[in-house]
Design an enzyme around this catalytic site. Structure first.
Site, PDB file in Angstrom:
ATOM      1  N   TYR A  43      -9.178   1.741  -8.503  1.00 23.32           N
ATOM      2  CA  TYR A  43      -9.559   1.743  -7.081  1.00 23.32           C
ATOM      3  C   TYR A  43     -10.903   1.052  -6.884  1.00 23.32           C
ATOM      4  CZ  TYR A  43      -9.467   3.398  -2.286  1.00 23.32           C
ATOM      5  OH  TYR A  43      -9.434   3.449  -0.921  1.00 23.32           O
ATOM      6  N   ARG A 191      18.034   1.360   0.261  1.00 22.77           N
ATOM      7  CA  ARG A 191      18.196   2.640  -0.428  1.00 22.77           C
ATOM      8  C   ARG A 191      19.384   2.536  -1.385  1.00 22.77           C
ATOM      9  NH1 ARG A 191      13.405   4.792   0.519  1.00 22.77           N
ATOM     10  NH2 ARG A 191      12.926   2.616   0.750  1.00 22.77           N
ATOM     11  N   TYR A 266      -3.420  -4.562   3.077  1.00 21.70           N
ATOM     12  CA  TYR A 266      -4.123  -3.288   2.915  1.00 21.70           C
ATOM     13  C   TYR A 266      -3.595  -2.474   1.742  1.00 21.70           C
ATOM     14  CZ  TYR A 266      -0.068  -1.092   5.140  1.00 21.70           C
ATOM     15  OH  TYR A 266       1.205  -0.647   5.417  1.00 21.70           O
ATOM     16  N   GLY A 267      -2.491  -2.907   1.147  1.00 27.02           N
ATOM     17  CA  GLY A 267      -1.943  -2.188   0.001  1.00 27.02           C
ATOM     18  C   GLY A 267      -1.274  -3.154  -0.954  1.00 27.02           C
ATOM     19  N   GLY A 268      -1.072  -2.712  -2.170  1.00 25.32           N
ATOM     20  CA  GLY A 268      -0.444  -3.567  -3.177  1.00 25.32           C
ATOM     21  C   GLY A 268       0.589  -2.798  -3.970  1.00 25.32           C
ATOM     22  N   LEU A 293     -10.207   0.892   4.644  1.00 29.81           N
ATOM     23  CA  LEU A 293     -10.630   1.908   5.605  1.00 29.81           C
ATOM     24  C   LEU A 293     -12.007   2.491   5.264  1.00 29.81           C
ATOM     25  CD1 LEU A 293      -9.741   3.585   8.110  1.00 29.81           C
ATOM     26  CD2 LEU A 293      -8.858   5.289   6.506  1.00 29.81           C
TER      27      LEU A 293
HETATM   28  P1  NDP Z   1       3.284   6.180   1.172  1.00 26.27           P
HETATM   29  O1  NDP Z   1       3.252   6.970  -0.084  1.00 26.27           O
HETATM   30  O2  NDP Z   1       3.497   6.854   2.479  1.00 26.27           O
HETATM   31  O3  NDP Z   1       4.427   5.052   1.042  1.00 26.27           O
HETATM   32  C1  NDP Z   1       4.522   4.223  -0.052  1.00 26.27           C
HETATM   33  C2  NDP Z   1       5.213   2.939   0.391  1.00 26.27           C
HETATM   34  O4  NDP Z   1       5.198   2.001  -0.663  1.00 26.27           O
HETATM   35  C3  NDP Z   1       6.671   3.130   0.781  1.00 26.27           C
HETATM   36  O5  NDP Z   1       6.945   2.313   1.884  1.00 26.27           O
HETATM   37  C4  NDP Z   1       7.414   2.621  -0.450  1.00 26.27           C
HETATM   38  O6  NDP Z   1       8.683   2.108  -0.129  1.00 26.27           O
HETATM   39  C5  NDP Z   1       6.507   1.511  -0.897  1.00 26.27           C
HETATM   40  N1  NDP Z   1       6.648   1.203  -2.309  1.00 26.27           N
HETATM   41  C6  NDP Z   1       6.487   2.046  -3.351  1.00 26.27           C
HETATM   42  N2  NDP Z   1       6.650   1.396  -4.512  1.00 26.27           N
HETATM   43  C7  NDP Z   1       6.934   0.107  -4.178  1.00 26.27           C
HETATM   44  C8  NDP Z   1       7.221  -1.066  -4.939  1.00 26.27           C
HETATM   45  N3  NDP Z   1       7.223  -1.051  -6.266  1.00 26.27           N
HETATM   46  N4  NDP Z   1       7.461  -2.205  -4.262  1.00 26.27           N
HETATM   47  C9  NDP Z   1       7.457  -2.228  -2.910  1.00 26.27           C
HETATM   48  N5  NDP Z   1       7.184  -1.160  -2.147  1.00 26.27           N
HETATM   49  C10 NDP Z   1       6.934  -0.009  -2.777  1.00 26.27           C
HETATM   50  O7  NDP Z   1       1.982   5.298   1.185  1.00 26.27           O
HETATM   51  P2  NDP Z   1       0.736   5.197   2.178  1.00 26.27           P
HETATM   52  O8  NDP Z   1       1.195   4.835   3.530  1.00 26.27           O
HETATM   53  O9  NDP Z   1      -0.131   6.353   2.005  1.00 26.27           O
HETATM   54  O10 NDP Z   1       0.020   3.947   1.522  1.00 26.27           O
HETATM   55  C11 NDP Z   1       0.683   2.695   1.474  1.00 26.27           C
HETATM   56  C12 NDP Z   1      -0.255   1.669   0.855  1.00 26.27           C
HETATM   57  O11 NDP Z   1      -1.354   1.503   1.720  1.00 26.27           O
HETATM   58  C13 NDP Z   1      -0.825   2.048  -0.494  1.00 26.27           C
HETATM   59  O12 NDP Z   1      -0.909   0.906  -1.294  1.00 26.27           O
HETATM   60  C14 NDP Z   1      -2.196   2.572  -0.147  1.00 26.27           C
HETATM   61  O13 NDP Z   1      -3.108   2.475  -1.204  1.00 26.27           O
HETATM   62  C15 NDP Z   1      -2.540   1.654   0.992  1.00 26.27           C
HETATM   63  N6  NDP Z   1      -3.574   2.147   1.883  1.00 26.27           N
HETATM   64  C16 NDP Z   1      -4.678   1.388   1.999  1.00 26.27           C
HETATM   65  C17 NDP Z   1      -5.690   1.738   2.830  1.00 26.27           C
HETATM   66  C18 NDP Z   1      -6.864   0.831   2.945  1.00 26.27           C
HETATM   67  O14 NDP Z   1      -7.889   1.230   3.490  1.00 26.27           O
HETATM   68  N7  NDP Z   1      -6.756  -0.381   2.455  1.00 26.27           N
HETATM   69  C19 NDP Z   1      -5.674   3.002   3.578  1.00 26.27           C
HETATM   70  C20 NDP Z   1      -4.397   3.712   3.472  1.00 26.27           C
HETATM   71  C21 NDP Z   1      -3.407   3.302   2.615  1.00 26.27           C
HETATM   72  P3  NDP Z   1      10.019   2.756  -0.739  1.00 26.27           P
HETATM   73  O15 NDP Z   1      10.270   4.005   0.055  1.00 26.27           O
HETATM   74  O16 NDP Z   1      11.035   1.700  -0.539  1.00 26.27           O
HETATM   75  O17 NDP Z   1       9.741   3.057  -2.183  1.00 26.27           O
END
Ligand code: NDP
Length: 359
Positions: A43, A191, A266-268, A293
């Protein structure tokens, strides 16, 4: 828990002046992807390890989000009272514990009326992220405007597109977008069965999603034509892309954007780098930016307070629906392996709900 009291001081002075901390009892704390990344050491910031909690080697308490009930305050004139609910205002507060002692500047009181503990525990990260991105980022502010961008215009029906649409952030973006008169194109992964995919699609549509596409459709050759149809042959612009995933999905989000649009990463979740075709940078002037954030929260403390109040009101009014959660009871009987197992599975895909400790 009434036994668990401590007087603490963090500065020197007369006892009545400096013993001002509050004792907190945890009510609920989610397991966010960032918490796991923090434990893994990947992180953007790391909590410092301390000896304060009496472990054999210096350590840190994970968990950045949660809600606590105030059990006792050291100061009778404190604005925070016994029975109030508070959320952390400091980053990396350490919420995965049954009790905490905090100073007033480390916590933010929320109006608990009509809120469940799990709702209160999940306000400050996901909805806030969606809120900030939708309110601050969007297309180029005009020809010759250099790097300036404007947010999508409230009530205009302007489009944004996002992957990871069923994530906590994605679901909040769908709902806030709808409330603010914006339209969304939402990418989800298939799914295990057609029925399950359709059920997720319906769920997102019921939250306010205008278009839901599967990743397979989205990455296929046919997407370009489908997109043209959605946007009235490109006459309606897509000014913002929200990237939660990275990899191929992010590239496809970028390719779907209109001239001068912004893609905010914002996410990876896929743990794949984002590859950007140079043509998009040069010929379409797409702006690629990141969002964190924690940085926003630090830079705009007052704004954060207003935003949290706004979000709490929406939840109370039934306008922002709960995300699916997987509740894990944390009490005297819960063994440590169960807790660790829940955390370990937190980054797995296709989960039915985000893990949350309920005390
Ligand atoms: P959730 O746990 O609610 O959801 C996870 C999401 O990631 C689901 O849509 C899931 O889809 C998807 N996912 C999981 N594994 C994979 C994969 N290998 N490839 C593609 N998609 C995948 O997550 P949050 O909403 O809490 O967080 C989502 C992202 O946003 C995270 O990376 C988190 O770190 C980031 N984040 C960043 C913030 C920032 O300030 N930059 C603040 C808040 C969150 P599926 O159901 O299809 O598996």
């Amino acid at each position: 828990y009434t036994q668990a009291k401590a007087l603490v001081f963090s500065e020197n002075g007369e006892p009545s002046d400096v013993l001002k901390s509050v004792l907190l009892r945890s009510l609920a704390a989610p397991i966010n992807p960032a918490d796991i990344n923090t434990i893994q050491g990947t992180y953007g910031s790391q909590p410092s390890f301390t000896s304060l909690i009496g472990t054999p080697s210096p350590s840190a308490i994970p968990g950045s989000e949660g809600v606590f009930e105030v059990v006792a305050t050291g100061d009778p004139s404190s604005p925070i009272r016994r029975g109030d609910w508070v959320i952390p205002s400091a980053p990396q507060f350490g919420t995965w514990r049954t009790h905490a002692v905090a100073s007033l500047d480390e916590i933010l009181k929320i109006n608990k009326e009509g809120l469940s503990a799990t709702q209160a525990a999940t306000i400050s990260v996901n909805p806030s992220t969606a809120y900030r991105i939708l309110r601050a980022y969007g297309p180029s502010a005009g020809r010759g405007a250099g790097l300036g961008m404007r947010p999508l215009e409230i009530g205009s029906g302007e489009w944004f597109i996002q992957n990871g649409a069923n994530s906590g952030v994605g679901r909040a973006a769908i709902q806030l977008g709808k409330l603010w008169g914006l339209r969304s194109i939402n990418v989800i992964r298939e799914r295990s069965s057609h029925e399950a995919t359709e059920s997720l699609r319906r769920e997102l549509v019921s939250l306010g999603a205008d278009v839901v596409v599967t990743e397979t459709q989205f990455l296929s050759r046919g997407w370009k034509d489908q997109l043209a149809e959605i946007t009235n042959k490109g006459r309606e612009q897509i000014g913002l892309g929200m990237n939660c995933v990275g990899g191929k999905s992010a590239t496809a989000v970028a390719r779907s954007l209109s001239d001068g649009a912004a893609m905010v990463s914002y996410g990876g979740m896929a743990r794949q780098p984002v590859a950007l075709p140079v043509g998009l940078l040069i010929f379409k002037d797409i702006r690629f930016v990141g969002f964190w954030l924690s940085r926003w929260n630090q830079q705009d403390v007052a704004g954060r307070g207003h935003m949290i109040d706004y979000i709490v009101d929406l939840i109370r009014g039934g306008k922002l629906k709960d995300v699916p959660l997987h509740e894990l009871a944390w009490n005297w009987e819960t063994d440590i392996d169960t807790l660790i197992g829940e955390v370990q599975s937190g980054l797995q895909g296709f989960r039915k709900g985000k893990g949350i400790f309920v005390f």
